[in-house]
Design a protein around this motif. Structure first.
Motif, short mmCIF file in Angstrom:
data_model
loop_
_atom_site.label_atom_id
_atom_site.label_comp_id
_atom_site.label_asym_id
_atom_site.label_seq_id
_atom_site.Cartn_x
_atom_site.Cartn_y
_atom_site.Cartn_z
N ARG A 10 0.78 -1.16 -0.11
CA ARG A 10 0.04 0.11 -0.10
C ARG A 10 0.90 1.31 -0.12
O ARG A 10 1.93 1.21 0.68
CB ARG A 10 -1.00 0.03 1.23
N SER A 11 0.49 2.13 -0.64
CA SER A 11 1.16 3.43 -0.80
C SER A 11 0.01 4.64 -0.85
O SER A 11 -0.60 4.63 -1.83
CB SER A 11 1.96 3.68 -2.01
N GLY A 12 -0.14 5.29 0.49
CA GLY A 12 -1.54 5.97 0.29
C GLY A 12 -2.90 5.33 0.08
O GLY A 12 -2.85 4.26 1.02
N GLN A 13 -3.44 5.63 -0.90
CA GLN A 13 -4.79 5.12 -0.86
C GLN A 13 -4.76 4.12 -2.43
O GLN A 13 -5.96 3.70 -2.98
CB GLN A 13 -5.99 6.00 -1.50
N VAL A 14 -3.36 3.93 -2.83
CA VAL A 14 -3.01 2.84 -3.89
C VAL A 14 -2.53 1.65 -3.32
O VAL A 14 -1.57 1.57 -2.48
CB VAL A 14 -2.35 3.58 -4.96
N ALA A 15 -3.25 0.50 -3.80
CA ALA A 15 -2.52 -0.84 -3.46
C ALA A 15 -1.89 -1.57 -4.81
O ALA A 15 -2.45 -1.21 -5.73
CB ALA A 15 -3.78 -1.54 -2.90
N THR A 16 -0.97 -2.28 -4.60
CA THR A 16 -0.21 -2.82 -5.43
C THR A 16 -0.26 -4.40 -5.38
O THR A 16 0.46 -4.91 -4.25
CB THR A 16 1.09 -2.34 -5.87
N LEU A 17 -0.91 -4.99 -6.09
CA LEU A 17 -0.73 -6.66 -6.09
C LEU A 17 0.12 -7.36 -7.22
O LEU A 17 0.12 -7.06 -8.29
CB LEU A 17 -2.27 -7.31 -6.41
N THR A 18 1.34 -7.92 -6.46
CA THR A 18 2.47 -8.13 -7.50
C THR A 18 2.47 -9.86 -7.42
O THR A 18 2.39 -10.55 -6.29
CB THR A 18 3.67 -7.73 -7.04
N LEU A 19 2.52 -10.34 -8.66
CA LEU A 19 2.54 -11.83 -8.81
C LEU A 19 3.87 -12.11 -8.80
O LEU A 19 4.86 -11.46 -9.60
CB LEU A 19 1.96 -12.18 -10.37
N THR A 20 4.57 -12.63 -7.67
CA THR A 20 5.80 -12.73 -7.39
C THR A 20 6.52 -13.95 -8.14
O THR A 20 7.83 -14.10 -7.91
CB THR A 20 6.06 -12.81 -5.77
#
Length: 247
Positions: A10-20
């Protein structure tokens, strides 16, 4: 937050879903973990989906075969296996917040079906797209054949799905599969971050309503009435304030 096959930041109100997975392959853990991650978005108002390297080469057939093989020939058992996959992709599609697929490298099979479930798709010039299931004796069954015609038309979807041949980023943009092509991955990811922040700053009920109506497949009059009803419930006095055009 890190899982076996993905991570959520999460960065502020933005989330990042990363396929690892190095190639973004979807193994059994992925299908279990995507719904868990989506349930933990909290107050995020926009989501970026990306790969750690390549976006996704699709289903990890070697890891998934032990689940699928015993179900072959038994529609009920096979449906139970695929239902878990559907839950992950459909869960992404019905989120009330905008979802951006940030695509670098290969976007294949289940990866393309997942990208099609996102609201916006950006890519690098190195991106390649393919729906190769037919070459493997499979009919794509994770939503691609249902969503892609609305994005690129039935004929172009048929070309992708019936030939299994890949297309490059330039063709994907010309067809409307992606809305932007950037020269390299770094530029593309930076743009995805900026776009997500822009969307996260918008009134959330207006964004949710727009998503809902865009996905409404009912007849025109019914969908139009639904848009009016949504505004009647959620429009605010602040939203009626006309912004100044002065510098």
């Amino acid at each position: 937050m890190t899982y076996e096959s993905l991570s959520l930041a999460r960065s502020g109100q933005v989330a990042t879903l990363t396929l690892t997975h190095p190639k973004g392959a979807f193994g059994p853990a992925t299908w279990r973990e995507v719904p868990r991650a989506l349930s933990e978005l909290g107050e995020a108002r926009a989501l970026i989906v990306r790969g750690a390297r390549a976006f996704s080469v699709g289903l990890d057939l070697r890891a998934t075969a032990p689940l699928i093989a015993p179900a072959l020939g038994d529609p009920a058992k096979f449906k139970a296996v695929v239902d878990e996959m559907h839950a992950a992709i459909e869960g992404l599609a019905v989120l009330p917040i905008p979802v951006i697929a940030a695509i670098d490298g290969w976007c294949i099979g289940a990866g393309l079906e997942l990208a099609a479930a996102c609201d916006l798709r950006l890519c690098s010039a190195a991106a390649r797209f393919s729906l190769p299931e037919v070459k493997l004796g499979i009919t794509a069954d994770l939503g691609g054949l249902q969503r892609l015609p609305g994005l690129i038309g039935r004929g172009r979807t048929a070309q992708l799905a019936l030939t299994g041949d890949p297309i490059d980023a330039a063709i994907a943009e010309r067809w409307g599969l992606v809305t932007e092509v950037h020269p390299d991955a770094q530029t593309m990811y930076a743009r995805a971050d900026a776009l997500a922040a822009q969307l996260a700053a918008l009134p959330p009920k207006a964004v949710e309503g727009t998503k809902r109506i865009l996905a409404d497949e009912r007849p025109h009059a019914e969908s139009l009435a639904a848009a009016v009803a949504w505004n009647a419930r959620h429009m605010t006095a602040e939203g009626l304030t006309v912004p100044s055009n002065k510098a």
